[in-house]
Structures are given as structure tokens and as C-alpha cells.
Design an enzyme around this catalytic site. Structure first.
Site, PDB file in Angstrom:
ATOM      1  N   HIS A 115      82.550  -3.602  78.480  1.00  0.00           N
ATOM      2  CA  HIS A 115      82.310  -4.889  77.821  1.00  0.00           C
ATOM      3  C   HIS A 115      81.204  -5.725  78.457  1.00  0.00           C
ATOM      4  CE1 HIS A 115      85.871  -3.874  75.597  1.00  0.00           C
ATOM      5  NE2 HIS A 115      86.653  -4.000  76.643  1.00  0.00           N
ATOM      6  N   PRO A 150      87.772 -19.681  78.549  1.00  0.00           N
ATOM      7  CA  PRO A 150      87.278 -20.635  79.499  1.00  0.00           C
ATOM      8  C   PRO A 150      87.253 -22.021  78.862  1.00  0.00           C
ATOM      9  CG  PRO A 150      85.874 -18.693  79.430  1.00  0.00           C
ATOM     10  CD  PRO A 150      87.031 -18.460  78.555  1.00  0.00           C
ATOM     11  N   GLU A 151      87.899 -22.946  79.485  1.00  0.00           N
ATOM     12  CA  GLU A 151      87.795 -24.344  79.068  1.00  0.00           C
ATOM     13  C   GLU A 151      86.702 -24.999  79.908  1.00  0.00           C
ATOM     14  OE1 GLU A 151      91.699 -26.167  78.672  1.00  0.00           O
ATOM     15  OE2 GLU A 151      92.638 -24.211  78.606  1.00  0.00           O
ATOM     16  N   ARG A 202      86.726  -9.532  74.114  1.00  0.00           N
ATOM     17  CA  ARG A 202      87.122  -9.815  72.727  1.00  0.00           C
ATOM     18  C   ARG A 202      85.943 -10.186  71.829  1.00  0.00           C
ATOM     19  NH1 ARG A 202      92.337 -13.581  73.236  1.00  0.00           N
ATOM     20  NH2 ARG A 202      92.464 -13.250  71.010  1.00  0.00           N
ATOM     21  N   ARG A 236      95.748 -41.051  62.508  1.00  0.00           N
ATOM     22  CA  ARG A 236      95.825 -39.599  62.667  1.00  0.00           C
ATOM     23  C   ARG A 236      97.282 -39.183  62.878  1.00  0.00           C
ATOM     24  NH1 ARG A 236      90.960 -37.101  63.936  1.00  0.00           N
ATOM     25  NH2 ARG A 236      92.193 -35.217  63.569  1.00  0.00           N
TER      26      ARG A 236
END
Length: 270
Positions: free
Chosen positions: A91, A2-3, A110, A151
Site C-alpha cells: 500500500h 487521522p484527525e 483503504r 440545530r
DNA sequence: CTTACCGCCTGTCGGC
DNA sequence: TGCCGACAGGCGGTAA
């Protein structure tokens, strides 16, 4: 994971049933997350009232005042609002049981997520050094431009660095770079202020549109009511290797940058 | 300080 | 059909 849009969608789905509710107990079926869930967490939160919820980066903070639960969904975590007769799925590691018959159920195949406690969540080591929220006004092209001087890393890795800006993961980094016409492998220091202006606008735009669609569901993610997110149909490049670019028709490329698959149109993105 | 890489886990998918 | 490796939305830790 999930972002940001998926975490924001999750937060919005659990905010109403949780706000103001009293915690009956915490049921932990498997404490082996990225860091073990602290043994004393149940005792710490039992009988206490949830004052508010907020999102910071990809963390969900459940504020009990004083103190907060710090909850991260990792790569495959999701939360659902269920009741006591809802059957357990594989899960389903944690239930936050409220006294109003509501149960917040956490599922994470996971186990890359975490559930921790902090007296002051924003001062916690995991949150302390995070960059600005992408939807805040202080995040803009000028900020990115200044931050990127010196950078040498790829621009895609740069905007996925949570110390630069939070919430942007592999999907939305690819999408924002496509919309801004920037090649993901380009060095961060070799992008003009004008192009960073466009990039900041598109990061905000793609995140906002994804939130409006309930996020993106590729496999594990679902909203708190169990529905998937619907943003997948609006992805221009992510997961579309060899398919035609939505702008020019050229085949979408996939190149590994910073150990992550990175999709782009070699014609539209320079 | 920066950058590159590893590994934590389970599930799924494509190739043979 | 079955096996096996590659890969998957994140991110902290380590080494150079």
C-alpha cells in the site's frame, strides 16, 4: 482518519525535509485513491521547488507557488520520510521524490485519501466551505453557541461537522465531550452558552495534548519517522466500552450516533 | 437549508 | 482451524 493531531504531527514530521527542496519526480504506483490522482500531476510538479507546507483542517498543503498539492490521509493514510534504499511496503501508493535524496512516501491501505492539485488551494471546492480551525481564537464557546441555534442534531455529530469546526473526528469528539461533561447524543440546540464555553476549551485542550504526544495510533497511523503516536494511553472514553470511568468508576457506554461508535460515561456526562 | 444514510476500500477481530 | 459478518480514525453525494 487521522484527525487534526495526526495530520499536524505528520506535517511537522515532513516540514523540515521538504521545505525548500526541489521535486525530482512523483512516482505513482496506484492512482486509485478516493479520486484518481490526476494524470498530469507528475508533469505539473516535476522540477519545481517546495516553498512551504501548511495544514488546513485535515488537509496537508504542499505549496509550490503558484499552486499547491492538496493531500488528505483519508481513514488509513500515513506519510513517512524514507530514502531510495527503503524497501516498499504493501500500500505504498505514492513517492514524492526530492532532489536532496529525500523521499516522501504515502501509504494508504483503504485508499480513502486523495492527492490533488489546485492553483489556489484554499479556494478549492473541498476546502472552500470549511469551518474555523479549532485552535484559532475565533473558535470559542460563543461561536459554537450561535452556530448551534436551530440545530437538532446530536452535539457529537455537530462538532464533527467540518463546516462547524474542522479537525475533530470520532476520537477527539468523544474525548472532548467527556471532559466537558456533555452527553454525545444531546441536541446541539439544547446546550447552554456556559457549557459551550467549556466544550470549546476542552476541544482545544485535547487536540493540543494529542499533538504534543504525536497523535493517537490505533492501527494504521504512524509519525513521519515511523514511530506511533502516544496519546492512546490518555484516552478517557474512546474504545473503552464497559471499562471503568476514570472519574467515577461507572462502566463506559457505547452508543451509535450518526453511524459512528460513541463512547461516554452515563454518570459524568449529562 | 437540515438530517440520515450509503458507499468508497482493505484489514482485523470476535463469534461460531 | 476456518469462515463470515461487523467494524475501523473520513467524507462527499444523494434523497427526503
Amino acid at each position: 482518519m487521522p484527525e487534526l493531531p495526526e495530520v499536524e504531527t505528520t506535517l511537522r514530521g515532513i516540514e523540515k525535509p521538504l521545505s525548500g527542496a526541489k521535486i525530482e519526480c512523483l512516482r505513482i504506483r496506484d492512482s486509485r485513491l478516493r479520486w484518481p490522482i490526476p494524470d498530469d500531476l507528475g508533469a505539473r510538479v516535476e522540477g519545481r521547488r517546495i516553498v512551504s507546507l501548511q495544514r488546513r483542517a485535515k488537509y496537508i498543503l504542499i505549496n509550490l507557488e503558484p499552486g499547491s498539492l492538496i493531500w488528505h490521509l483519508g481513514m488509513s493514510g500515513s506519510m513517512r520520510i524514507v530514502n531510495k534504499s527503503t524497501e516498499l511496503r504493501k500500500h505504498d501508493h505514492v513517492d514524492l521524490v526530492l532532489s536532496n535524496e529525500v523521499i516522501l512516501r504515502y501509504n494508504d491501505p483503504r485508499r480513502f485519501g486523495c492527492l490533488l492539485w489546485a492553483d489556489d488551494a484554499l479556494a478549492h471546492p473541498l476546502l472552500r466551505s470549511l469551518g474555523p480551525e479549532p485552535l484559532d481564537a475565533e473558535f470559542n464557546g460563543t461561536y459554537l453557541y450561535k452556530k448551534s441555534r436551530g440545530r437538532r442534531i446530536a452535539i457529537k455529530s455537530f462538532i464533527m461537522d467540518q463546516k462547524v469546526v474542522v479537525g475533530v473526528g470520532n476520537i477527539y469528539a468523544s474525548e472532548a465531550l467527556f471532559l466537558a461533561g456533555i452527553r454525545p447524543a444531546r441536541q446541539a440546540s439544547r446546550i447552554s452558552l456556559a457549557r459551550y464555553d467549556a466544550l470549546a476549551v476542552h476541544i482545544k485542550g485535547v487536540l493540543q495534548r494529542a499533538i504534543a504526544q504525536g497523535g493517537t495510533t490505533l492501527r494504521d497511523f504512524s509519525q513521519a519517522d515511523g514511530r506511533p503516536g502516544y496519546f492512546e494511553q490518555q484516552l478517557h472514553v474512546y474504545g473503552r466500552e464497559k471499562q471503568p470511568c476514570t472519574l467515577c468508576g461507572h462502566a463506559i457506554s457505547n452508543k451509535v450516533i450518526g453511524q459512528r461508535a460513541s463512547y461516554y460515561c452515563p454518570k459524568c456526562q449529562i
